[in-house]
Scaffold this active site. Structure first.
Site, PDB file in Angstrom:
ATOM      1  N   ASP A  13      54.787  31.241  -0.059  1.00  0.00           N
ATOM      2  CA  ASP A  13      53.921  31.444   1.029  1.00  0.00           C
ATOM      3  C   ASP A  13      52.604  31.536   0.696  1.00  0.00           C
ATOM      4  O   ASP A  13      51.621  32.163   1.403  1.00  0.00           O
ATOM      5  CB  ASP A  13      54.476  32.462   2.098  1.00  0.00           C
ATOM      6  CG  ASP A  13      55.985  32.446   2.368  1.00  0.00           C
ATOM      7  OD1 ASP A  13      56.140  30.985   2.628  1.00  0.00           O
ATOM      8  OD2 ASP A  13      56.574  33.449   2.694  1.00  0.00           O
ATOM      9  N   LYS A  18      49.134  23.917   2.516  1.00  0.00           N
ATOM     10  CA  LYS A  18      47.772  23.421   2.832  1.00  0.00           C
ATOM     11  C   LYS A  18      47.029  22.646   1.768  1.00  0.00           C
ATOM     12  O   LYS A  18      46.578  21.669   2.060  1.00  0.00           O
ATOM     13  CB  LYS A  18      47.212  24.825   3.373  1.00  0.00           C
ATOM     14  CG  LYS A  18      45.738  24.394   3.244  1.00  0.00           C
ATOM     15  CD  LYS A  18      44.729  25.532   3.823  1.00  0.00           C
ATOM     16  CE  LYS A  18      43.198  25.202   3.235  1.00  0.00           C
ATOM     17  NZ  LYS A  18      42.407  25.773   4.110  1.00  0.00           N
ATOM     18  N   ASN A  38      64.774  26.507   2.144  1.00  0.00           N
ATOM     19  CA  ASN A  38      64.435  27.803   2.045  1.00  0.00           C
ATOM     20  C   ASN A  38      62.873  27.712   2.510  1.00  0.00           C
ATOM     21  O   ASN A  38      62.168  28.767   2.625  1.00  0.00           O
ATOM     22  CB  ASN A  38      64.865  28.675   0.879  1.00  0.00           C
ATOM     23  CG  ASN A  38      64.658  27.751  -0.330  1.00  0.00           C
ATOM     24  OD1 ASN A  38      64.377  26.567  -0.228  1.00  0.00           O
ATOM     25  ND2 ASN A  38      64.792  28.522  -1.407  1.00  0.00           N
ATOM     26  N   GLY A  40      59.179  26.860   3.709  1.00  0.00           N
ATOM     27  CA  GLY A  40      58.418  26.603   4.631  1.00  0.00           C
ATOM     28  C   GLY A  40      56.874  26.485   4.493  1.00  0.00           C
ATOM     29  O   GLY A  40      56.280  27.343   4.118  1.00  0.00           O
ATOM     30  N   HIS A  41      56.318  24.976   4.436  1.00  0.00           N
ATOM     31  CA  HIS A  41      54.788  24.880   3.896  1.00  0.00           C
ATOM     32  C   HIS A  41      54.194  24.456   5.200  1.00  0.00           C
ATOM     33  O   HIS A  41      54.560  23.531   5.959  1.00  0.00           O
ATOM     34  CB  HIS A  41      55.049  23.666   2.988  1.00  0.00           C
ATOM     35  CG  HIS A  41      55.582  24.174   1.722  1.00  0.00           C
ATOM     36  ND1 HIS A  41      55.908  23.199   0.394  1.00  0.00           N
ATOM     37  CD2 HIS A  41      56.228  25.291   1.266  1.00  0.00           C
ATOM     38  CE1 HIS A  41      56.355  23.975  -0.408  1.00  0.00           C
ATOM     39  NE2 HIS A  41      56.745  25.214   0.029  1.00  0.00           N
ATOM     40  N   GLN A 222      58.645  28.071  -3.074  1.00  0.00           N
ATOM     41  CA  GLN A 222      58.642  29.579  -3.584  1.00  0.00           C
ATOM     42  C   GLN A 222      57.552  29.586  -4.240  1.00  0.00           C
ATOM     43  O   GLN A 222      56.595  29.308  -4.447  1.00  0.00           O
ATOM     44  CB  GLN A 222      59.924  29.594  -4.058  1.00  0.00           C
ATOM     45  CG  GLN A 222      61.192  29.580  -3.291  1.00  0.00           C
ATOM     46  CD  GLN A 222      61.738  28.175  -2.965  1.00  0.00           C
ATOM     47  OE1 GLN A 222      61.960  27.633  -3.798  1.00  0.00           O
ATOM     48  NE2 GLN A 222      61.886  27.891  -1.630  1.00  0.00           N
ATOM     49  N   VAL A 411      39.660  29.560   3.007  1.00  0.00           N
ATOM     50  CA  VAL A 411      39.029  30.428   3.791  1.00  0.00           C
ATOM     51  C   VAL A 411      39.522  30.495   5.293  1.00  0.00           C
ATOM     52  O   VAL A 411      38.795  30.971   6.268  1.00  0.00           O
ATOM     53  CB  VAL A 411      37.547  30.417   3.747  1.00  0.00           C
ATOM     54  CG1 VAL A 411      36.709  30.989   2.624  1.00  0.00           C
ATOM     55  CG2 VAL A 411      36.816  29.198   4.249  1.00  0.00           C
TER      56      VAL A 411
HETATM   57  P1  GDP Z   1      53.471  27.855   1.563  1.00  0.00           P
HETATM   58  O1  GDP Z   1      54.955  28.203   1.711  1.00  0.00           O
HETATM   59  O2  GDP Z   1      52.944  28.157   0.179  1.00  0.00           O
HETATM   60  O3  GDP Z   1      53.187  26.399   1.821  1.00  0.00           O
HETATM   61  O4  GDP Z   1      52.727  28.764   2.650  1.00  0.00           O
HETATM   62  P2  GDP Z   1      53.001  28.957   4.180  1.00  0.00           P
HETATM   63  O5  GDP Z   1      52.901  28.000   4.915  1.00  0.00           O
HETATM   64  O6  GDP Z   1      54.529  29.617   4.352  1.00  0.00           O
HETATM   65  O7  GDP Z   1      52.275  30.302   4.602  1.00  0.00           O
HETATM   66  C1  GDP Z   1      50.807  30.118   4.458  1.00  0.00           C
HETATM   67  C2  GDP Z   1      50.288  30.395   5.835  1.00  0.00           C
HETATM   68  O8  GDP Z   1      48.975  30.940   5.640  1.00  0.00           O
HETATM   69  C3  GDP Z   1      50.383  29.386   6.903  1.00  0.00           C
HETATM   70  O9  GDP Z   1      50.673  30.287   8.070  1.00  0.00           O
HETATM   71  C4  GDP Z   1      49.046  28.846   6.648  1.00  0.00           C
HETATM   72  O10 GDP Z   1      48.677  28.332   7.828  1.00  0.00           O
HETATM   73  C5  GDP Z   1      48.199  29.866   6.641  1.00  0.00           C
HETATM   74  N1  GDP Z   1      47.058  29.748   5.715  1.00  0.00           N
HETATM   75  C6  GDP Z   1      46.812  28.880   4.499  1.00  0.00           C
HETATM   76  N2  GDP Z   1      45.651  29.229   3.775  1.00  0.00           N
HETATM   77  C7  GDP Z   1      44.881  30.045   4.626  1.00  0.00           C
HETATM   78  C8  GDP Z   1      43.487  30.835   4.472  1.00  0.00           C
HETATM   79  O11 GDP Z   1      42.901  30.449   3.572  1.00  0.00           O
HETATM   80  N3  GDP Z   1      43.302  31.630   5.569  1.00  0.00           N
HETATM   81  C9  GDP Z   1      44.239  31.977   6.373  1.00  0.00           C
HETATM   82  N4  GDP Z   1      43.850  32.802   7.252  1.00  0.00           N
HETATM   83  N5  GDP Z   1      45.411  31.449   6.544  1.00  0.00           N
HETATM   84  C10 GDP Z   1      45.846  30.506   5.754  1.00  0.00           C
HETATM   85  P1  IMO Z   2      57.899  28.762   0.153  1.00  0.00           P
HETATM   86  O1  IMO Z   2      58.025  27.769  -0.520  1.00  0.00           O
HETATM   87  C1  IMO Z   2      58.832  32.945   0.484  1.00  0.00           C
HETATM   88  C2  IMO Z   2      62.912  34.168  -0.626  1.00  0.00           C
HETATM   89  C3  IMO Z   2      63.868  34.630   0.373  1.00  0.00           C
HETATM   90  C4  IMO Z   2      64.416  35.814  -0.339  1.00  0.00           C
HETATM   91  C5  IMO Z   2      64.766  34.907  -1.756  1.00  0.00           C
HETATM   92  C6  IMO Z   2      66.032  34.096  -1.974  1.00  0.00           C
HETATM   93  O2  IMO Z   2      57.646  28.565   1.719  1.00  0.00           O
HETATM   94  O3  IMO Z   2      56.981  29.656  -0.453  1.00  0.00           O
HETATM   95  P2  IMO Z   2      67.041  31.887  -0.886  1.00  0.00           P
HETATM   96  O4  IMO Z   2      67.018  31.427   0.611  1.00  0.00           O
HETATM   97  O5  IMO Z   2      66.296  30.846  -1.698  1.00  0.00           O
HETATM   98  O6  IMO Z   2      68.356  32.138  -1.335  1.00  0.00           O
HETATM   99  O7  IMO Z   2      66.276  33.335  -0.705  1.00  0.00           O
HETATM  100  O8  IMO Z   2      63.856  33.887  -2.004  1.00  0.00           O
HETATM  101  N1  IMO Z   2      62.348  32.733  -0.437  1.00  0.00           N
HETATM  102  C7  IMO Z   2      60.885  32.515  -0.163  1.00  0.00           C
HETATM  103  N2  IMO Z   2      59.999  33.696   0.192  1.00  0.00           N
HETATM  104  N3  IMO Z   2      58.620  31.513   0.556  1.00  0.00           N
HETATM  105  C8  IMO Z   2      59.599  30.714   0.378  1.00  0.00           C
HETATM  106  O9  IMO Z   2      59.485  29.486   0.062  1.00  0.00           O
HETATM  107  C9  IMO Z   2      60.950  31.444  -0.186  1.00  0.00           C
HETATM  108  N4  IMO Z   2      62.024  30.692  -0.374  1.00  0.00           N
HETATM  109  C10 IMO Z   2      63.090  31.640  -0.557  1.00  0.00           C
HETATM  110  O10 IMO Z   2      63.094  35.264   1.218  1.00  0.00           O
HETATM  111  O11 IMO Z   2      64.026  36.920  -0.635  1.00  0.00           O
HETATM  112 MG    MG Z   3      56.230  29.113   2.944  1.00  0.00          MG
END
Ligand code: GDP
Ligand code: IMO
Ligand code: MG
Length: 421
Positions: A13, A18, A38, A40-41, A222, A411
């Site tokens: 996450d 992004k 698993n 979520g981007h 991840q 940012v």
């Molecule tokens: P990923 O799994 O690595 O793609 O990241 P996620 O989408 O799960 O989580 C990143 C969260 O932070 C999302 O809600 C994005 O919209 C948000 N985000 C990404 N970059 C920034 C940033 O620079 N600032 C803020 N405030 N939010 C951001």
């Molecule tokens: P992205 O790509 C954050 C975490 C789960 C759990 C552990 C194992 O969005 O960054 P699983 O479902 O793989 O058996 O879960 O890994 N986990 C993540 N945490 N971002 C993810 O993906 C994750 N995918 C799995 O919360 O702790």
């Molecule tokens: Mg994510």
């Protein structure tokens, strides 16, 4: 041409979706190499928000092909609903998405097994997303799995049934029949729907593309600390999330890897169980969660929040061979007078600067350096020459500690809120 890699340096996450979306215009192909639903981007642009689970984050840019590689595990139901959501935004997904024949399938019973495994672990549960990831990779390495290419085989249903029967033997008298009956039809319907998407031998496709001079970006899911080998085992996911996972997850040789862009947040988060040495189980952590909207993009769970952890980040840079860094979400700290950075750990009276093997059992205390905050709204910043000194000092300090340049600074969540140095 070489394959660049973009991956998370923390517990996921970090903002991979992004940044992949931002840099996609520089690439011909975006390829996911591991993980599955698993992940979520999140992509935010022109007033749209889209969370992608299986589809690479280049999908909204014209002229870029997106490949789901052999290292990915696919739940047809999730993939179908993702495709439908993207098509509703006017994108013809069948034109710019390809799937590896060798990608493994998540069966409805894999999800049931995930739930069964977590329930039987009780307090020691991993905190899995319950998407069937662990059981699917277990069947892959156990040489029992079903792959996308098997759907082209007339005996597919027979193979499916054999695997389900194996799962039923493991599940014994666990109460699963209702879930299976409810989900099985939708699973087969989704597989039928996926016939619109071309299956390919992605290792040939990608290596040919590289030979033709096309630019490929591998998108990780991840993060490094969730890697099956180098993460905080057993509280990890079931794939290699690090750069090496690109080689096995796409069939690209190590000497074809170019830049490795490591992404990290200006602080740190984790979803699910497991050690998190700099976790803030207090109002400061709560404040980061609220300002940063730190709630899971896949499960909606609260993300645990804490300060940035330099020993862990250095380790992540090392195992990935990071050549560039992307710092995310600095804007979340805009209103903090002071920011803490963990520089070392203290274990049994000794100061160490690395992640110890028995991180789950030892009493480890983070040692912090306190840094002055910038107390400025960064969300409208588009050029670092306009940045407050304290923020530039923070960047310079991290670059010096990590010995890798920070070439992207984010940012805000929108595509536009990105500074490329
Ligand atoms: P990923 O799994 O690595 O793609 O990241 P996620 O989408 O799960 O989580 C990143 C969260 O932070 C999302 O809600 C994005 O919209 C948000 N985000 C990404 N970059 C920034 C940033 O620079 N600032 C803020 N405030 N939010 C951001
Ligand atoms: P992205 O790509 C954050 C975490 C789960 C759990 C552990 C194992 O969005 O960054 P699983 O479902 O793989 O058996 O879960 O890994 N986990 C993540 N945490 N971002 C993810 O993906 C994750 N995918 C799995 O919360 O702790
Ligand atoms: Mg994510």
């Amino acid at each position: 041409m070489k394959v660049d890699v973009l991956l998370g340096l923390q517990w996921g996450d970090e903002g991979k979706g992004k940044i992949v979306d931002v840099v996609t215009p520089d690439y011909d192909i975006i390829a996911r190499f591991q993980g599955g639903p698993n992940a979520g981007h999140t992509l935010i642009f022109e007033g749209h928000k889209q969370v992608l689970h299986t589809i690479p984050s280049g999908i909204f840019r014209k002229n870029t092909m997106n490949v789901i590689g052999n290292g990915v595990v696919i739940d047809p139901v999730t993939l179908k609903s993702e495709i439908e959501a993207i098509e509703a935004k006017g994108v013809d997904v069948s034109k710019n998405l390809l799937i590896s024949r060798k990608a493994h399938l998540i069966l409805p019973t894999h999800k049931i097994l995930d739930k069964f495994s977590e329930e039987s672990k009780g307090k020691k549960k991993i905190g899995s997303t319950l998407k069937g990831i662990g059981p699917t990779y277990m069947d892959k390495t156990g040489r029992n799995g079903l792959r996308m290419g098997d759907t082209e085989n007339p005996k597919f249903k027979e193979k499916y049934q054999q695997l389900v029967e194996k799962h039923q033997r493991i599940l014994g008298d666990y109460d699963y029949q209702n879930i299976l009956t409810e989900t099985e039809n939708a699973w087969f319907e989704a597989l039928d729907f996926l016939k619109n998407i071309e299956l390919i031998d992605s290792e040939h496709y990608l290596n040919n593309a590289i030979s033709e001079g096309k630019k490929v970006l591998a998108e990780g899911a991840q993060g490094t600390l969730l890697d099956i080998d180098f993460g905080t085992y057993p509280f990890v996911t079931s794939s290699n999330t690090i750069t090496a996972g690109t080689c096995t997850g796409l069939g690209v040789a190590p000497n074809k890897i170019g830049d490795v862009i490591g992404i990290f947040k200006a602080y740190c988060t984790r979803v699910g169980s497991g050690p998190f040495l700099t976790e803030l189980d207090d109002e400061v952590g709560q404040r980061i969660r609220e300002i940063g909207h730190e709630y899971g993009a896949t499960t909606g769970r609260d993300r645990r929040c804490g300060w940035i952890d330099l020993p862990a980040l250095k380790y992540a840079c090392m195992v990935n061979g990071a050549t560039k860094l992307s710092m995310m979400k600095a804007d979340v700290l805009d209103s903090f007078d002071t920011i803490k950075v963990c520089t070392h750990y203290e274990v049994e009276g000794k100061r160490i600067d690395y992640l110890p093997y028995d991180i789950n059992d030892l009493d480890i205390q983070p040692v912090y350096k306190e840094i002055r905050g910038w107390n400025t709204d960064l969300t409208t910043l588009r050029d670092l020459k306009d940045a407050p000194k304290e923020f530039l000092d923070y960047i310079a300090y991290l670059e010096a500690e990590l010995s890798v340049p920070i070439s992207i600074v984010s940012v805000g969540p929108d595509r536009e809120q990105t500074i490329i140095k």
